[in-house]
Design an enzyme around this catalytic site. Structure first.
Site, PDB file in Angstrom:
ATOM      1  CD  GLU A 167      -1.441  -9.938  -2.311  1.00 43.92           C
ATOM      2  OE1 GLU A 167      -1.025 -10.985  -3.095  1.00 43.92           O
ATOM      3  OE2 GLU A 167      -0.918  -8.725  -2.581  1.00 43.92           O
ATOM      4  CG  ASN A 208      -2.817  -5.999   3.265  1.00 44.66           C
ATOM      5  OD1 ASN A 208      -3.332  -4.747   3.112  1.00 44.66           O
ATOM      6  ND2 ASN A 208      -1.821  -6.207   2.682  1.00 44.66           N
ATOM      7  CD  GLU A 272       0.940  -4.210   0.276  1.00 44.09           C
ATOM      8  OE1 GLU A 272       1.091  -4.499  -0.868  1.00 44.09           O
ATOM      9  OE2 GLU A 272       0.758  -4.992   0.898  1.00 44.09           O
ATOM     10  CG  ASP A 274       2.634   1.257  -5.445  1.00 46.38           C
ATOM     11  OD1 ASP A 274       1.430   0.681  -5.883  1.00 46.38           O
ATOM     12  OD2 ASP A 274       3.634   0.403  -4.962  1.00 46.38           O
TER      13      ASP A 274
END
Ligand code: XIL
Length: 481
Positions: A167, A208, A272, A274
């Site tokens: 990030e 990422n 990741e 969701d």
């Protein structure tokens, strides 16, 4: 404050995202409605492996003690990301004192369940102990390099990939003004990746981030950074798209975005996943969530260099979403009673469509990188070599399929460069070169190739006048077809 909390979207952007999603919904609704019964399906990991991909989850040490979760995780997933256990606040809570016990537990689970590990993460502004952020700036580089070296060395040979940088970007594409940036400017990014590569040359090294799934200011900035890094020989190996989505709001440019990174010679991974739903759920929102999952999986299947999909957690009852995004929940494929939801069925259907591939010719829905070649006649193996080149440099992705009926336990792939290529670094294999002859030998976590299974390794290299790809390969001394 935990990361991943999004600044609320402006009403205008929200409308744009909704409009863009309509076509996707229409295209995938049929597939979801014709879902096969959940109990008939093979595990997600087998279905993904049949497509040359993995299907992963995040697990915390706490999850390892929850039998309902582990009943799912033990069978469904072949990749694991530690939810918190490899982050700086756990691994180096005070300067120079390391604690790898929690992360080791996740690695132990992976090894016991024939799963690989995505190391997560080495450098991040969040879950960073105060002692780091309050260091004199002149000490930050040394401390960062020591942290990376010590952690990546501890896990050397045990992780498939590292999220070296997590990030790093603001939403507008500028770099976060965290302590690493303040100390080193943008140079900390390449420095971190080079340091990790020195410690574990075989791990695939990732940047990422979230909100980089579609084409936007943030992903454009990352794309420019990735191009610069590759042109400077920085051993960046992949881009992790976190994919913390809101139901019904997937970016329509995700496939094109993934493909543009892949075309640079980088792997891409959904790291990741969701898809949170505003509570309470309804059958319509759960169905839409299924459409969203199918879109994500289909996009990964369509991009040869998309290596796999990981969901962030196992089930709704243990997901990070309700605690971080009040009013939202139900973000995973399994409900709080560990029952599969429409998103699970949609995922199974997407992974089951169109038969399986066992490392045959690699073609994708988007543009493909140049140079897929396969070997001559021979033994129980089949090799696909995909090259992406630029002036003076290239990356090669090599998929080795076991076409026989017995396991290959321990492997060395041999080949010769017709040109003047020189390998500089490899991942998922130890790659050595003598003259034109190259040998790539398995690392600990990919030593076995099951019958019908594949392994995927790669390397980066340089060339001067001839970058012709090798045309024949041997596996443990026997020629491949
Ligand atoms: C989350 C964990 O799941 C939580 O338990 C923790 O409190 C905060 O971090 N992006 C990332 C992950 O890269 O590491 C974050 O994990 C979720 C957002």
């Amino acid at each position: 404050m935990t990361s991943g909390i999004r600044t609320p979207r402006t009403p205008r952007r929200r409308l744009g995202a909704l409009t863009a999603t309509v076509a996707v919904v229409a295209a995938t609704a049929l597939a979801v409605l014709s879902a096969t019964p959940a109990q008939a399906a093979s595990p997600l990991r087998s279905l993904a492996e049949g497509k040359g991909k993995y299907f992963g989850t995040a697990l915390t040490d706490g999850d390892l003690n929850i039998s309902g979760e582990m009943a799912i995780a033990n069978t469904q997933f072949d990749m694991v990301t530690p939810g918190n256990e490899m982050k700086w606040d756990t691994t180096e809570p005070s300067n120079g004192s390391y604690n790898f016990g929690p992360g080791d537990q996740i690695v132990n689970w992976a090894q016991a369940h024939n799963a690989r590990v995505r190391g997560h993460n080495l450098v991040w502004h969040s879950q960073l102990p105060n002692w780091v952020s309050s260091l004199p700036l002149t000490q930050v580089q040394g401390v960062m390099e020591s942290h990376i070296t010590t952690e990546a060395t501890h896990y050397k040979g045990k992780v498939y990939a590292w999220d070296v940088i997590n990030e790093p970007f603001n939403e507008d594409g500028s770099l976060r003004q965290d302590v690493f940036y303040k100390a080193m400017g943008s140079g900390y990014l390449a420095d971190a990746i080079r340091t990790a590569h020195t410690a574990d040359p075989n791990a695939k090294l990732y940047i990422n981030d979230y909100n980089i799934e579609g084409e936007n200011a943030k992903s454009n900035a990352l794309y420019t950074l990735a191009q610069q890094m590759l042109s400077q020989g920085v051993p960046l190996g992949g881009i992790g798209l976190e994919a913390h989505f809101i139901e019904g709001q997937l970016p329509s440019s995700m496939l094109a975005n993934m493909q543009r990174f892949a075309d640079l010679g980088l792997d891409v991974a959904i790291t990741e996943l969701d898809d949170r739903i505003q509570l309470p759920t309804s059958s319509a929102t759960l169905q839409q969530q299924g459409n969203d999952y199918a879109t994500v999986v289909n996009d990964c299947l369509a991009v040869t260099r998309c290596v796999g999909v990981s969901q962030w957690g196992v089930d709704d009852g243990h997901s990070w979403i309700p605690g971080t995004f009040p009013g939202y929940g139900a973000a995973t494929m399994y409900d709080s009673n560990y029952q599969p939801k429409p998103a699970y069925n949609a995922t199974v259907n997407a992974l089951s469509a169109g038969g399986t591939t066992t490392g045959g010719t690699t073609t994708t829905g988007g543009t493909t990188s140049a140079g897929g070649t396969t070997g001559g006649t021979g033994g129980n193996c089949h090799v696909t070599y995909t090259k992406n080149e630029w002036a003076g440099g290239f990356t090669a992705d090599v998929v080795v399929a076991n076409t026989g009926t017995t396991s290959v336990n321990g492997w060395t792939l041999g080949f010769s460069f017709p040109g003047d290529q020189k390998v500089t670094n490899g991942w998922n294999a130890t790659v050595t070169q003598s003259g034109n002859t190259v040998k790539a030998t398995n690392v600990s976590y990919d030593s076995t190739i099951a019958p019908g299974g594949t392994v995927d390794f790669g390397f980066q290299g340089t060339w001067t006048s001839n970058d012709t790809s090798p045309g024949s390969f041997t596996l443990n001394g026997t020629a491949c077809s």
